[in-house]
Structure formats: C-alpha cells, structure tokens
Design an enzyme around this catalytic site. Sequence first.
Site, PDB file in Angstrom:
ATOM      1  N   HIS A   1      41.853  68.098  51.397  1.00  0.00           N
ATOM      2  CA  HIS A   1      41.801  66.657  51.101  1.00  0.00           C
ATOM      3  C   HIS A   1      42.981  65.937  51.762  1.00  0.00           C
ATOM      4  CE1 HIS A   1      39.622  67.897  47.163  1.00  0.00           C
ATOM      5  NE2 HIS A   1      38.729  67.279  47.916  1.00  0.00           N
TER       6      HIS A   1
ATOM      7  N   LYS B   1      29.610  67.316  37.329  1.00  0.00           N
ATOM      8  CA  LYS B   1      30.580  68.414  37.433  1.00  0.00           C
ATOM      9  C   LYS B   1      31.487  68.444  36.225  1.00  0.00           C
ATOM     10  CE  LYS B   1      30.979  68.649  42.461  1.00  0.00           C
ATOM     11  NZ  LYS B   1      31.859  68.341  43.594  1.00  0.00           N
TER      12      LYS B   1
ATOM     13  N   ARG C   1      32.806  69.288  55.844  1.00  0.00           N
ATOM     14  CA  ARG C   1      33.159  70.673  56.196  1.00  0.00           C
ATOM     15  C   ARG C   1      31.969  71.337  56.863  1.00  0.00           C
ATOM     16  NH1 ARG C   1      34.964  71.904  50.260  1.00  0.00           N
ATOM     17  NH2 ARG C   1      32.910  70.993  50.221  1.00  0.00           N
TER      18      ARG C   1
ATOM     19  N   SER D   1      37.652  72.537  46.056  1.00  0.00           N
ATOM     20  CA  SER D   1      38.294  72.540  44.736  1.00  0.00           C
ATOM     21  C   SER D   1      37.671  73.624  43.858  1.00  0.00           C
ATOM     22  CB  SER D   1      38.130  71.179  44.060  1.00  0.00           C
ATOM     23  OG  SER D   1      38.711  70.176  44.839  1.00  0.00           O
TER      24      SER D   1
HETATM   25  O1  PNS Z   1      34.441  65.277  45.527  1.00  0.00           O
HETATM   26  P1  PNS Z   1      32.966  65.116  45.262  1.00  0.00           P
HETATM   27  O2  PNS Z   1      32.603  65.609  43.878  1.00  0.00           O
HETATM   28  O3  PNS Z   1      32.105  65.716  46.338  1.00  0.00           O
HETATM   29  O4  PNS Z   1      32.694  63.534  45.273  1.00  0.00           O
HETATM   30  C1  PNS Z   1      31.420  63.001  44.992  1.00  0.00           C
HETATM   31  C2  PNS Z   1      31.566  61.529  44.573  1.00  0.00           C
HETATM   32  C3  PNS Z   1      32.492  61.485  43.397  1.00  0.00           C
HETATM   33  C4  PNS Z   1      32.133  60.731  45.725  1.00  0.00           C
HETATM   34  C5  PNS Z   1      30.179  60.965  44.167  1.00  0.00           C
HETATM   35  O5  PNS Z   1      29.635  61.758  43.159  1.00  0.00           O
HETATM   36  C6  PNS Z   1      30.265  59.519  43.676  1.00  0.00           C
HETATM   37  O6  PNS Z   1      30.366  58.609  44.469  1.00  0.00           O
HETATM   38  N1  PNS Z   1      30.237  59.324  42.345  1.00  0.00           N
HETATM   39  C7  PNS Z   1      30.314  58.014  41.726  1.00  0.00           C
HETATM   40  C8  PNS Z   1      28.984  57.635  41.067  1.00  0.00           C
HETATM   41  C9  PNS Z   1      28.015  57.128  42.118  1.00  0.00           C
HETATM   42  O7  PNS Z   1      28.235  56.142  42.776  1.00  0.00           O
HETATM   43  N2  PNS Z   1      26.902  57.890  42.274  1.00  0.00           N
HETATM   44  C10 PNS Z   1      25.902  57.617  43.278  1.00  0.00           C
HETATM   45  C11 PNS Z   1      26.284  58.324  44.569  1.00  0.00           C
HETATM   46  S1  PNS Z   1      25.107  58.066  45.822  1.00  0.00           S
END
Ligand code: PNS
Length: 163
Positions: free
Chosen positions: A17, A41, A90, A128
């Site tokens: 990150h 998660k 990645r 992570s």
């Molecule tokens: O680090 P991650 O878990 O891959 O990040 C994913 C994240 C947190 C960026 C994504 O789940 C997110 O944007 N969550 C906020 C809720 C939301 O907007 N959901 C619709 C996504 S299309």
Amino acid sequence: MTVAIYPGSFDPLTNGHLEILRSGLVAFERIVVAVVSNPRKQGLFSSEERVAMIRESIGDDPRVEVDAFDGLLMDYCRRKGVRVVLRGLRAVADFEYELQMANMNRHLYPEVETCFIMAHDAFFYVSSSLVKEVARLGGDVRALVPPAVARRLAAKLASSGTS
Ligand code: PNS
C-alpha cells in the site's frame, strides 16, 4: 490541484500500500487515504486503529490526508469534491474485482475516474489477508509491513490469544 482518494480496507496497511501511495504522489499533488469499513470483510483492527497505523507509518506529509468513512465511496467522493479514485493492481486475480468496482462506481457517479497503479514486483504477492494469516501462524512479516503495523499486529494477536 490534482487530488485523488486512495480507498481501501487497510486491515492492516502493508508496504505494498505504501508503495502505491508513493507512486500515486508522482501523479497527484494530494492524496486522501480513506479507510473503509468493508461489510464483506471481517476486520482485525478497528477503523480508528487502521487510521492511527497509517498516520504513524506515513509521518508528517502535507500531501497526504488520512480519513475514514462508512457508506458508499462515491458519496464520499461527492462530499470531498474529489473526482479521481486511486487503486493498486497486483495480479490478474485483482483485475475482475477492480473492473467490476470501477464500473459500478462509474455508474453511481460518472464524473469520477478510477486510476490504477501497478503494484511493485517486490510486493506483488503481499496482501493484508496473507500478512494476517502468516502473522497468526507465527511467520515473520516485518519485511512486509511498516514497523508501526508489525508492532500493533503482534500486540493484537497476543491480546486476542492467537499467537
Ligand atoms: O482494500 P479493499 O478491501 O480491496 O477495498 C475495497 C473498497 C473498500 C475500496 C470497496 O469495498 C469500497 O469502495 N467500499 C465502500 C462501499 C462501496 O462504495 N461499495 C460499492 C463499491 S462498487
């Protein structure tokens, strides 16, 4: 000023990150690292702990803001008035998930663009989830996460009786 939001679970922040953030600062003048509570998660750290670890790892950099939010990322972008989302990419496995999210976000807020930075080869295998699994099973993760994260991870696992 070119500003991007770098969202993620960051549970916890890894050196991968940090490399994406460093690369992002080549392209953007300011980056908001936004910790999201991802309902899909189960988090090991609270969002306050994640924010604290990120702040501790980055130090004082006026180009970086660390924040946390609940709800939709696109609503957060609207509130912040930011139109670029930064994500790291990645392996091929990331691609489908990222493509889906980028397109869903575009549907929700067409003015926002998602910008991808390729992960550095040294951290291509670092996530992570894997860091947590390896740490839980007694593996050494000190080369994969910033020192502040390594310290808090060891303390968290010790206090939850999983190390
Ligand atoms: O680090 P991650 O878990 O891959 O990040 C994913 C994240 C947190 C960026 C994504 O789940 C997110 O944007 N969550 C906020 C809720 C939301 O907007 N959901 C619709 C996504 S299309």
